[in-house]
Structures are given as C-alpha cells and as structure tokens.
Design a protein around this motif. Sequence first.
Motif, PDB file in Angstrom:
ATOM      1  N   UNK A 170     -64.004  -7.021 -73.076  1.00 19.61           N
ATOM      2  CA  UNK A 170     -64.829  -7.837 -72.180  1.00 19.61           C
ATOM      3  C   UNK A 170     -66.032  -8.414 -72.918  1.00 19.61           C
ATOM      4  N   UNK A 171     -66.666  -7.589 -73.754  1.00 18.99           N
ATOM      5  CA  UNK A 171     -67.814  -8.066 -74.535  1.00 18.99           C
ATOM      6  C   UNK A 171     -67.385  -9.177 -75.494  1.00 18.99           C
ATOM      7  N   UNK A 172     -66.251  -9.001 -76.142  1.00 17.82           N
ATOM      8  CA  UNK A 172     -65.768 -10.014 -77.083  1.00 17.82           C
ATOM      9  C   UNK A 172     -65.399 -11.315 -76.381  1.00 17.82           C
ATOM     10  N   UNK A 173     -64.791 -11.183 -75.201  1.00 16.34           N
ATOM     11  CA  UNK A 173     -64.447 -12.381 -74.433  1.00 16.34           C
ATOM     12  C   UNK A 173     -65.713 -13.152 -74.071  1.00 16.34           C
ATOM     13  N   UNK A 174     -66.719 -12.432 -73.608  1.00 15.11           N
ATOM     14  CA  UNK A 174     -67.978 -13.093 -73.223  1.00 15.11           C
ATOM     15  C   UNK A 174     -68.635 -13.775 -74.412  1.00 15.11           C
ATOM     16  N   UNK A 175     -68.525 -13.169 -75.577  1.00 11.53           N
ATOM     17  CA  UNK A 175     -69.208 -13.703 -76.752  1.00 11.53           C
ATOM     18  C   UNK A 175     -68.408 -14.785 -77.466  1.00 11.53           C
ATOM     19  N   UNK A 176     -67.078 -14.652 -77.491  1.00  9.10           N
ATOM     20  CA  UNK A 176     -66.276 -15.527 -78.345  1.00  9.10           C
ATOM     21  C   UNK A 176     -65.274 -16.412 -77.603  1.00  9.10           C
TER      22      UNK A 176
END
Length: 358
Positions: free
Chosen positions: A304-310
């Motif tokens: 989820x963090x990676x999706x939000x960032x990238x």
Amino acid sequence: MEGYYADEAASEFTDIPATDTPVWILGVKYNALHDAAQIKKDICTKIWVTYRKGFVPIGDTEGITSDKGWGCMLRCGQMVLAQALVNLHLGRDWTWSPETKTAEYLQIIHRLEDRRQAPFSIHQIAQMGVSEGKAIGQWFGPNTVAQVLKKLVKYDDWTSLEIHVALDNLLIINDIRELCKTGGISWKPLLLLVPLRLGLNEINPIYIKALQNCFKFHQSLGIIGGKPNMALWFMGFMGNEVFCLDPHTTQKSGTIGKKETEDEILVDLTYHCRKAPRMNILTMDPSIALCFFCKTEKDFNDLCDNIKEHVVTSDNQMLFEIILNKPTAYFSESFAESPKHSPNLTKHSEDSDEFEVL
C-alpha cells in the motif's frame, strides 16, 4: 517434446542483451550484463502453462478436449496463481531444475493439470466461467479470469489463499484487511488482482512509468494482459520492453504424478520454458490486470505504501485509487455499476473484445 526441450532453437535461453540496463522480474532486480545466468534460471523456474490437447472432455463425453484458440487467458490466470502458490509454499527465491521433486512443487502442478478433479484445471476454470457469463470454449478477459479464480480458491484448503479483485479502479484497504484477517487476528495470504483499462485501443503512455514501478515491488506477480488477439503473462521489464510467458503452444495433456517415470518427467519439462519473448510495453493491450501477492500483513502494508508513492503519483497519471474505507455512497459490485472512477481511465463495464479466438 514441447517446452523445455522443444527444439534446437529452444535449447538456448532467451537472449539477454549484454548491457548495463536493469532487468526486473517480479520484484527482483538484475543487471543484464552481469546476471545473465541468474535471469535465465529465474525465467526457467516460472511455471509455464500452455494450451493442451487430448485431455478428458470438458462437459459431457462429447465435450471439448483442447483449449487451443480460446484458453490463453485461462492459462495466464493459471500461471499467476501458480506463482502465488510458489511464493507461499516454496518462497520467491526457490528455483526449479529438471531433478526437482519437492512435494510442494508437485502439489502445485497437480492442481493445474487438465483433470476434472484438479482444483484449478482448465475444466474447473472453464466451468466456473459459466457463472460469469462465459460459455465453455469462449475466451475470457482479465476481469473474468480474476473473478473465476477468486471463486475457485474457496474450494481448496491446501492453497490457503484469499483472492481480492479490486473493482472500479479502486483499492479499499480495510476491505482487504477484513477479508484476510481470520478472526481479526491471523493474516491469510492474499493474491490481489486489479483489473484496469488504460486506454481505448492502446495503452496511454502516461501510465508506463507506473506500470514499470509495479514490476519492482517485491509483492509483484506481474500483469495478466496481452496484445491484440492473444493473452500473455508479463513478468518483468527491461528498458521499454516487457518479458512475458506465452501460452500459445499446444502440448499434449499429461500428469506429473510423483515424477518417477520417464513420461512423468517429460510432462514436468513442459511446464518450464527457456524462452521469454520481449515486446515494447506500448504494444500491450490496454485491458490488463495487475497482480500482487502479500504473504503477511506487513507485505500488504508495504505494498500500500509503495502504491501510494510510486503508482498513485498524480491525478493525471494514477493507475487506480487507493483509500482506507469504502465511500459511504459506494455500492458497486461491477464495473458497470461504478459510481466512482479515476478520471483518466476508460470505464470497463466488462471484458473487452481484445482477446479473440485465434
């Protein structure tokens, strides 16, 4: 013999250009110049599922005995599911060889074989597709195969997976947590599928960087998609090219058994391919499904963090939306009923016609 030893040309692995260009395969980064052997082994380890012929009829005794010409998307779904099971039961770093007889590996192949009793056989997928409005022998699109697999995993305890299909270009975090947290405590491993349509007849170039970023996540299980008239499983990229496994080879149906007889050993070889074709990412069909595997809740939180960032980088380039809770007015169970949608993505009311009978 098809697959691993198909012919003289196939006895050589996919050519990997000798450059410093990074190669990403399902979350693992390689250097094309220095890591060619590891890249080839990783590709060959992947379970390759293709058209088959001569299997027990699907349906009645006069039913279909080959999926050539209509089963390519079903086979791509099997490949993604197989990789999820490999990651779960064997680990992402596990590698295959012609001598492999690991019990978990044999269990995975048994579940994909062209037998009526196999939980994820072409028979089970095609027949479950009827509930999604697809007649036996009719092609699937990415959304249909995702919905079918979601239903089938409920009937196989050994698989030990939950499948979530994120509809309407919307990933709702707490819906997934509710699905995967047994009794609100233990996390059940997750196969997450996100069907998208990224253009009308071709992919809009503004989404390419975000797609490439998805291959870099360690949770990546690639992309179910294709190009006009054929479904492919995309498992990585190099520069502007994507690597894929192609199911459009028709092989004789058979069983791996305990991998003890010569015939069983030869059948196993047909599930591994030395060739992973490359194609320009812009030639991909715009109808796709992103695929991710989260073994633990920590994996999911990190995804989820990676999706939000990238991936969700701006209103103009976001592949889909990710939110914590379902909006109050949200009631949709299908793309056709969607009240909410990312402004730059074409609404996808049902599987498109890009995957036609060959």
